[in-house]
Design an enzyme around this catalytic site. Structure first.
Site, mmCIF file in Angstrom:
data_model
loop_
_atom_site.group_PDB
_atom_site.id
_atom_site.type_symbol
_atom_site.label_atom_id
_atom_site.label_comp_id
_atom_site.label_asym_id
_atom_site.label_seq_id
_atom_site.Cartn_x
_atom_site.Cartn_y
_atom_site.Cartn_z
ATOM 1 N N SER A 139 -16.319 6.523 17.843
ATOM 2 C CA SER A 139 -17.460 6.394 16.923
ATOM 3 C C SER A 139 -18.342 7.632 16.867
ATOM 4 C CB SER A 139 -18.315 5.173 17.314
ATOM 5 O OG SER A 139 -18.654 5.233 18.686
ATOM 6 N N GLY A 184 -13.645 5.384 22.174
ATOM 7 C CA GLY A 184 -14.882 6.133 21.932
ATOM 8 C C GLY A 184 -14.773 6.974 20.681
ATOM 9 N N VAL A 203 -14.521 -0.498 26.921
ATOM 10 C CA VAL A 203 -13.241 -0.181 27.572
ATOM 11 C C VAL A 203 -13.278 -0.296 29.099
ATOM 12 C CG1 VAL A 203 -12.183 1.209 25.734
ATOM 13 C CG2 VAL A 203 -13.720 2.305 27.386
ATOM 14 N N TYR A 225 -20.197 12.046 37.935
ATOM 15 C CA TYR A 225 -19.442 12.421 36.729
ATOM 16 C C TYR A 225 -18.267 13.329 37.114
ATOM 17 C CZ TYR A 225 -18.579 14.374 32.035
ATOM 18 O OH TYR A 225 -17.991 14.765 30.847
ATOM 19 N N ASN A 238 -10.609 8.715 25.547
ATOM 20 C CA ASN A 238 -11.720 9.652 25.365
ATOM 21 C C ASN A 238 -13.090 9.079 25.750
ATOM 22 O OD1 ASN A 238 -13.367 11.841 23.794
ATOM 23 N ND2 ASN A 238 -13.902 9.885 22.797
HETATM 24 P P1 NAP Z 1 -20.641 11.163 23.010
HETATM 25 O O1 NAP Z 1 -20.965 11.969 21.820
HETATM 26 O O2 NAP Z 1 -21.745 10.644 23.874
HETATM 27 O O3 NAP Z 1 -19.700 9.940 22.547
HETATM 28 C C1 NAP Z 1 -19.241 9.041 23.514
HETATM 29 C C2 NAP Z 1 -18.278 8.069 22.860
HETATM 30 O O4 NAP Z 1 -17.793 7.189 23.892
HETATM 31 C C3 NAP Z 1 -18.962 7.195 21.815
HETATM 32 O O5 NAP Z 1 -18.083 7.012 20.735
HETATM 33 C C4 NAP Z 1 -19.201 5.880 22.561
HETATM 34 O O6 NAP Z 1 -19.129 4.750 21.719
HETATM 35 C C5 NAP Z 1 -17.990 5.844 23.486
HETATM 36 N N1 NAP Z 1 -18.206 4.964 24.620
HETATM 37 C C6 NAP Z 1 -19.095 5.109 25.638
HETATM 38 N N2 NAP Z 1 -18.994 4.059 26.475
HETATM 39 C C7 NAP Z 1 -18.019 3.251 25.983
HETATM 40 C C8 NAP Z 1 -17.462 2.027 26.408
HETATM 41 N N3 NAP Z 1 -17.885 1.414 27.515
HETATM 42 N N4 NAP Z 1 -16.473 1.469 25.647
HETATM 43 C C9 NAP Z 1 -16.036 2.083 24.513
HETATM 44 N N5 NAP Z 1 -16.536 3.246 24.067
HETATM 45 C C10 NAP Z 1 -17.524 3.825 24.791
HETATM 46 O O7 NAP Z 1 -19.693 11.963 24.012
HETATM 47 P P2 NAP Z 1 -18.660 13.161 23.732
HETATM 48 O O8 NAP Z 1 -19.353 14.412 24.039
HETATM 49 O O9 NAP Z 1 -17.987 12.982 22.437
HETATM 50 O O10 NAP Z 1 -17.645 12.891 24.948
HETATM 51 C C11 NAP Z 1 -16.357 12.344 24.736
HETATM 52 C C12 NAP Z 1 -15.529 12.559 26.002
HETATM 53 O O11 NAP Z 1 -15.466 13.958 26.272
HETATM 54 C C13 NAP Z 1 -16.150 11.925 27.240
HETATM 55 O O12 NAP Z 1 -15.137 11.409 28.078
HETATM 56 C C14 NAP Z 1 -16.851 13.085 27.909
HETATM 57 O O13 NAP Z 1 -17.013 12.891 29.289
HETATM 58 C C15 NAP Z 1 -15.903 14.215 27.591
HETATM 59 N N6 NAP Z 1 -16.493 15.546 27.665
HETATM 60 C C16 NAP Z 1 -17.518 15.912 26.850
HETATM 61 C C17 NAP Z 1 -18.054 17.189 26.952
HETATM 62 C C18 NAP Z 1 -19.191 17.672 26.091
HETATM 63 O O14 NAP Z 1 -19.708 18.771 26.359
HETATM 64 N N7 NAP Z 1 -19.624 16.954 25.084
HETATM 65 C C19 NAP Z 1 -17.537 18.080 27.893
HETATM 66 C C20 NAP Z 1 -16.489 17.671 28.705
HETATM 67 C C21 NAP Z 1 -15.970 16.404 28.575
HETATM 68 P P3 NAP Z 1 -20.407 3.845 21.314
HETATM 69 O O15 NAP Z 1 -21.495 4.781 20.888
HETATM 70 O O16 NAP Z 1 -19.865 3.002 20.199
HETATM 71 O O17 NAP Z 1 -20.763 3.037 22.532
#
Ligand code: NAP
Length: 238
Positions: free
Chosen positions: A10, A8, A55, A146, A81
């Site tokens: 990107s 993830g 993934v 989640y 991630n």
């Molecule tokens: P985001 O901006 O929505 O980005 C999600 C990333 O995951 C994107 O690069 C997406 O790639 C990739 N992804 C989703 N499904 C996928 C799959 N099936 N295979 C490969 N890649 C996949 O989310 P984020 O906020 O950066 O979150 C990243 C991590 O941190 C997650 O595990 C999330 O649960 C965790 N987290 C986030 C927060 C927050 O407040 N943002 C808080 C706690 C935990 P594509 O677009 O190329 O599909």
């Protein structure tokens, strides 16, 4: 040069990790699923090698592993991630919602780690960093699936740390608070104000702040840390 795979990579936190590791001497493998344009742009700016794979899909993960092993060699650091979120009342969560949540947020960690862990066992060293969430620690209303998947990430981390410790491999977990990424684009200004008020440091986190913690856990400065959950949340969970 050490090889790091970031799933993830990107967008959001994963993207920040790609820059953090690239800027600090690692060869980065940027995994993504849908965001091809973003991945290409990051590749051009950082020199990361991009690898497309869902993934949660056994075959795609194994094809990705074969591509990396054939062309580049072994992975030293895995950053699990990639993730999705969804806000729904528990009574509205469908079986499909439930399965997708666990497939992308949890099963992916099993598949990706399994595909690369032999690299680390062979070298008797390696770092695995899994991204959970504060909701995996405390539970979040309207995010039961989640929260449950992110709690499972913590159990996965602790058990794997015990099993892989004798092989010289550290497994840790980062539990972010609310971070400014597209994952939170559904929140209103009032929601953000409310979240800031609940946070002792009175602000949201930046993806770069998670990336720096992840790189610390991947570094030799964290060689005696394993099986831990590092909360990076401005004090939201104390
Ligand atoms: P985001 O901006 O929505 O980005 C999600 C990333 O995951 C994107 O690069 C997406 O790639 C990739 N992804 C989703 N499904 C996928 C799959 N099936 N295979 C490969 N890649 C996949 O989310 P984020 O906020 O950066 O979150 C990243 C991590 O941190 C997650 O595990 C999330 O649960 C965790 N987290 C986030 C927060 C927050 O407040 N943002 C808080 C706690 C935990 P594509 O677009 O190329 O599909």
């Amino acid at each position: 040069m050490k090889n790091v795979l970031i799933t993830g990579g990107s967008r959001g936190i994963g993207k920040a990790c790609v820059y953090e590791f690239s800027n600090n001497g690692y060869r980065v493998f940027l995994n993504y699923n849908k965001s091809s344009d973003e991945a290409e742009k990051i590749k051009n700016e950082t020199g990361a090698v991009i690898v497309k794979a869902d993934v949660s899909d056994f075959k795609q993960v194994n094809n990705m592993a074969e591509f990396i092993h054939t062309n580049y060699g072994k992975i030293d650091v895995i950053v699990n991630n990639a993730g999705i979120s969804q806000q729904k009342l528990f009574t509205d969560i469908t079986e499909n919602d439930w399965d997708r949540m666990f497939d992308v947020n949890m099963k992916s960690m099993y598949l990706v780690t399994k595909a690369f862990v032999d690299d680390m066992i062979y070298k008797q060293s390696g770092k695995i960093i899994n991204i959970s969430s504060m909701w995996g620690v405390t539970g979040g209303s309207c995010e039961v699936h989640y929260s449950a998947a992110k709690a499972a990430v913590i159990g996965f981390t602790k058990a794997l740390a015990k099993e892989l410790g004798p092989s010289g491999i550290c497994v840790n977990c980062v539990a972010p608070g609310v971070i400014e990424t597209e994952m939170n684009s559904h929140l209103t200004k009032e929601d953000f104000d409310c979240l800031c008020e609940e946070t002792p440091l009175e602000r949201l986190g930046k993806p770069e702040e998670i990336a720096k913690t992840v790189r610390f856990l991947a570094s030799e400065n964290a060689d005696f840390i394993t099986g831990q959950v590092v909360n990076v949340d401005g004090g939201m969970v104390i």
